[in-house]
Design a protein around this motif. Structure first.
Motif, short mmCIF file in Angstrom:
data_model
loop_
_atom_site.label_atom_id
_atom_site.label_comp_id
_atom_site.label_asym_id
_atom_site.label_seq_id
_atom_site.Cartn_x
_atom_site.Cartn_y
_atom_site.Cartn_z
N LEU A 35 -8.42 16.63 0.74
CA LEU A 35 -7.75 16.12 1.94
C LEU A 35 -7.30 17.24 2.89
O LEU A 35 -7.72 17.29 4.05
CB LEU A 35 -6.53 15.28 1.53
N PHE A 41 -1.62 15.96 3.04
CA PHE A 41 -2.30 15.12 4.04
C PHE A 41 -1.46 13.86 4.16
O PHE A 41 -1.37 13.06 3.22
CB PHE A 41 -3.70 14.81 3.50
N TRP A 98 4.19 8.66 -0.22
CA TRP A 98 3.18 8.95 -1.25
C TRP A 98 2.41 10.24 -1.00
O TRP A 98 1.27 10.37 -1.45
CB TRP A 98 2.16 7.81 -1.37
N ALA A 119 -3.16 4.88 -10.63
CA ALA A 119 -2.94 5.48 -9.29
C ALA A 119 -4.25 5.71 -8.56
O ALA A 119 -4.37 5.40 -7.36
CB ALA A 119 -2.16 6.79 -9.43
N TYR A 133 -5.24 4.70 -4.78
CA TYR A 133 -5.29 5.59 -3.60
C TYR A 133 -6.72 5.78 -3.08
O TYR A 133 -7.67 5.47 -3.75
CB TYR A 133 -4.53 6.88 -3.81
P1 FAD Z 1 -0.63 -2.20 0.19
O1 FAD Z 1 -1.45 -1.85 1.38
O2 FAD Z 1 0.72 -2.74 0.42
O3 FAD Z 1 -1.47 -3.20 -0.72
C1 FAD Z 1 -0.88 -4.02 -1.74
C2 FAD Z 1 -1.95 -4.95 -2.28
O4 FAD Z 1 -2.42 -5.80 -1.24
C3 FAD Z 1 -3.18 -4.19 -2.80
O5 FAD Z 1 -3.67 -4.83 -3.95
C4 FAD Z 1 -4.17 -4.32 -1.68
O6 FAD Z 1 -5.51 -4.25 -2.12
C5 FAD Z 1 -3.83 -5.69 -1.13
N1 FAD Z 1 -4.23 -5.85 0.27
C6 FAD Z 1 -3.78 -5.18 1.36
N2 FAD Z 1 -4.40 -5.61 2.46
C7 FAD Z 1 -5.30 -6.57 2.08
C8 FAD Z 1 -6.25 -7.37 2.74
N3 FAD Z 1 -6.46 -7.27 4.06
N4 FAD Z 1 -6.98 -8.25 2.02
C9 FAD Z 1 -6.81 -8.35 0.67
N5 FAD Z 1 -5.92 -7.60 -0.03
C10 FAD Z 1 -5.18 -6.71 0.66
N6 FAD Z 1 -1.46 8.60 1.07
C11 FAD Z 1 -1.56 9.71 1.87
O7 FAD Z 1 -1.59 9.59 3.08
N7 FAD Z 1 -1.58 10.95 1.33
C12 FAD Z 1 -1.54 11.18 -0.02
O8 FAD Z 1 -1.57 12.34 -0.47
C13 FAD Z 1 -1.46 10.04 -0.88
N8 FAD Z 1 -1.37 10.19 -2.23
C14 FAD Z 1 -1.12 9.11 -3.03
C15 FAD Z 1 -0.85 9.29 -4.39
C16 FAD Z 1 -0.49 8.20 -5.19
C17 FAD Z 1 -0.14 8.43 -6.62
C18 FAD Z 1 -0.45 6.89 -4.63
C19 FAD Z 1 -0.05 5.71 -5.47
C20 FAD Z 1 -0.74 6.71 -3.29
C21 FAD Z 1 -1.07 7.80 -2.47
N9 FAD Z 1 -1.30 7.62 -1.10
C22 FAD Z 1 -1.40 8.74 -0.29
C23 FAD Z 1 -1.23 6.29 -0.51
C24 FAD Z 1 -2.40 5.37 -0.85
O9 FAD Z 1 -3.51 5.71 -0.11
C25 FAD Z 1 -1.90 3.93 -0.66
O10 FAD Z 1 -1.02 3.65 -1.73
C26 FAD Z 1 -3.04 2.93 -0.62
O11 FAD Z 1 -3.81 3.08 0.54
C27 FAD Z 1 -2.55 1.48 -0.71
O12 FAD Z 1 -1.49 1.25 0.15
P2 FAD Z 1 -0.14 0.56 -0.39
O13 FAD Z 1 0.25 1.26 -1.63
O14 FAD Z 1 0.83 0.55 0.71
O15 FAD Z 1 -0.54 -0.90 -0.79
#
Ligand code: FAD
Length: 407
Positions: A115, A145, A178, A381, A385
């Motif tokens: 990233l 990132f 995150w 995780a 992600y």
């Molecule tokens: P949400 O978007 O709230 O989703 C919750 C649930 O709803 C999921 O099952 C999802 O699939 C579902 N969902 C959402 N929208 C829809 C839809 N339209 N249709 C059907 N289902 C849907 N981000 C960074 O920017 N930088 C990082 O370095 C980084 N590192 C990470 C490290 C870890 C350990 C974790 C857990 C996350 C990290 N992330 C990082 C963030 C990661 O990319 C997000 O957690 C991920 O994109 C999902 O977003 P959310 O957790 O908010 O889940």
């Protein structure tokens, strides 16, 4: 060894590397790529048991993150004249091998190399690259990132962090969640939406290089995680962070630029899942040969053999996905949704393999010393992600049908 009745075996040796490759998927890895792979294997051997303790105590050993840089293992297939060139295959093998050893360290490579380094290499100015590229690649500075926000995860396209012009420079305001390495004392690539009503770039998503020591930047380590406990992710507050004009990465103009980075790292997650699954399968096989029940090793029972076969079946499919992914990438033909499909398949398969292995180890399966439980937790995780399973399905579904079903 105890001689008490009912206690003849004190511990099981389940972490030996078995080099499982039933279909000879990696038998013809070119020498140059194998040399990089060997470097990653030596690193995992050097780390030994340290990450088990780090996972147990939820501490992030920055010296090991720095060591990955010293060994030049952060390249992640990025093509830049100032970086050592890794082929996509070599980059994948590094990610697989390190994740097989420990998922948190696999994620360090994804964050620092996949990233942060990739964002700078693709979009940074000459001056930004001269200042930061080598230190990031060598692990002398830790990079983050920051795209995801507390209110915008899967829909990070709607990110709400704003960048306003402030005299000659910029001012950032918003929150991120995150963010790996976001409280490591290094630099963060922050994606923000330009708020300049009437300006040409109003509403454009751009990326900004922010030193974590900047006034108004607060990175707080997220505690209470039950996955990837050996790396810290941060909640970041950006409370009117003032930046010079040249903090913006000149190559970034829209959310598509962030997506370009994420498409590349999605392949890395597929490789990482393969590393986790390999560790779990090999632990299960070794355990089944050592654990005696009903007077026989578990491996003698038909249902155990069926479960081992099922795990190998999943593992081989994951290996084939990864090898082909690297070939497509190397030829320049890899489409983003092909990387999505590999991630979609491999993290799901890795979850199944890890759960089966955990069960096969019985009660010993929940002990950290037998490694499977840690992999099982860490896969949760990576399954989320770089875009969740559902999001990959929506990306692939749009490609298949021509219809977007995101909203
Ligand atoms: P949400 O978007 O709230 O989703 C919750 C649930 O709803 C999921 O099952 C999802 O699939 C579902 N969902 C959402 N929208 C829809 C839809 N339209 N249709 C059907 N289902 C849907 N981000 C960074 O920017 N930088 C990082 O370095 C980084 N590192 C990470 C490290 C870890 C350990 C974790 C857990 C996350 C990290 N992330 C990082 C963030 C990661 O990319 C997000 O957690 C991920 O994109 C999902 O977003 P959310 O957790 O908010 O889940």
């Amino acid at each position: 060894m105890s001689t008490l009745p009912g206690e003849t075996t004190a511990a099981y040796e389940v972490t030996r590397r078995l080099d499982t490759d039933y279909y000879a998927v990696f038998a013809d890895v070119p020498d140059a790529d194998r040399a990089v792979w060997d470097r990653a294997r030596a690193f995992v051997d050097e780390v030994g048991d340290r990450m088990r303790d780090a996972w147990d105590t939820a501490s992030y050993p920055l010296d090991l993150a720095a060591r990955l840089g010293e060994l030049d293992l952060y390249n992640d297939g990025i093509d830049h004249p100032d970086l050592t060139r890794f082929s996509p295959l070599a980059a994948g093998l590094v990610t697989m091998e390190v994740s097989r050893g420990d998922g948190s360290l696999g994620t360090v490579i994804a964050v620092q190399g996949g990233l942060a380094l990739r964002t700078l290499a693709l979009f940074g100015s000459d001056q930004q690259q001269r200042r930061w590229l080598r230190p990031l690649a060598r692990g002398e500075v830790f990079g983050a990132f920051a795209l995801t926000e507390p209110d915008h995860g899967s829909d990070s396209v709607s990110l709400a962090t704003v960048a306003r012009r402030d005299g000659d420079g910029w001012m950032l305001r918003g929150a991120k969640k995150w963010i790996g390495n976001g409280a490591s004392g290094g630099i963060t690539f922050v994606w923000a939406r330009v708020d300049a009503p009437g300006g040409d770039d109003h509403d454009a998503v751009r990326c900004f290089l922010v030193e974590q020591s900047a006034h108004g930047y607060t990175g707080t380590v997220i505690t209470g995680k039950a996955s990837l406990r050996g790396i810290h992710q941060a909640h970041i507050a950006l409370d009117d962070v003032h930046l010079p004009a040249d903090a913006v990465l000149p190559g970034t103009h829209s959310f598509a630029d962030a997506s370009t980075v994420l498409s590349s790292t999605r392949s890395g997650v597929a490789w990482s899942a393969l590393g986790h699954a390999t560790a779990c399968y090999e632990a299960a096989l070794q355990y089944s040969q050592q654990r005696i029940q009903f007077g026989r090793p578990l491996a003698r029972f038909q249902m155990v053999q069926e479960r081992l076969t099922r795990m190998l079946d999943e593992l081989t499919a994951m290996q084939l996905y990864c090898r082909r992914l690297a070939e497509l990438d190397a030829s320049g033909a890899l489409r983003p949704t092909q990387a999505s499909l590999a991630k979609h398949h491999n993290t799901r398969a890795a979850r199944r393999v890890a759960a089966t292995a955990r069960d096969l180890l019985g009660g010993n399966g929940i002990l950290l010393e037998n490694t499977v439980m840690q992999h099982l937790a860490d896969i949760e995780a990576i399954h989320t992600y770089e875009g969740t399973e559902n999001i990959q399905a929506l990306l692939i579904g749009r490609d298949l049908t021509g219809v977007s079903a995101f909203t």
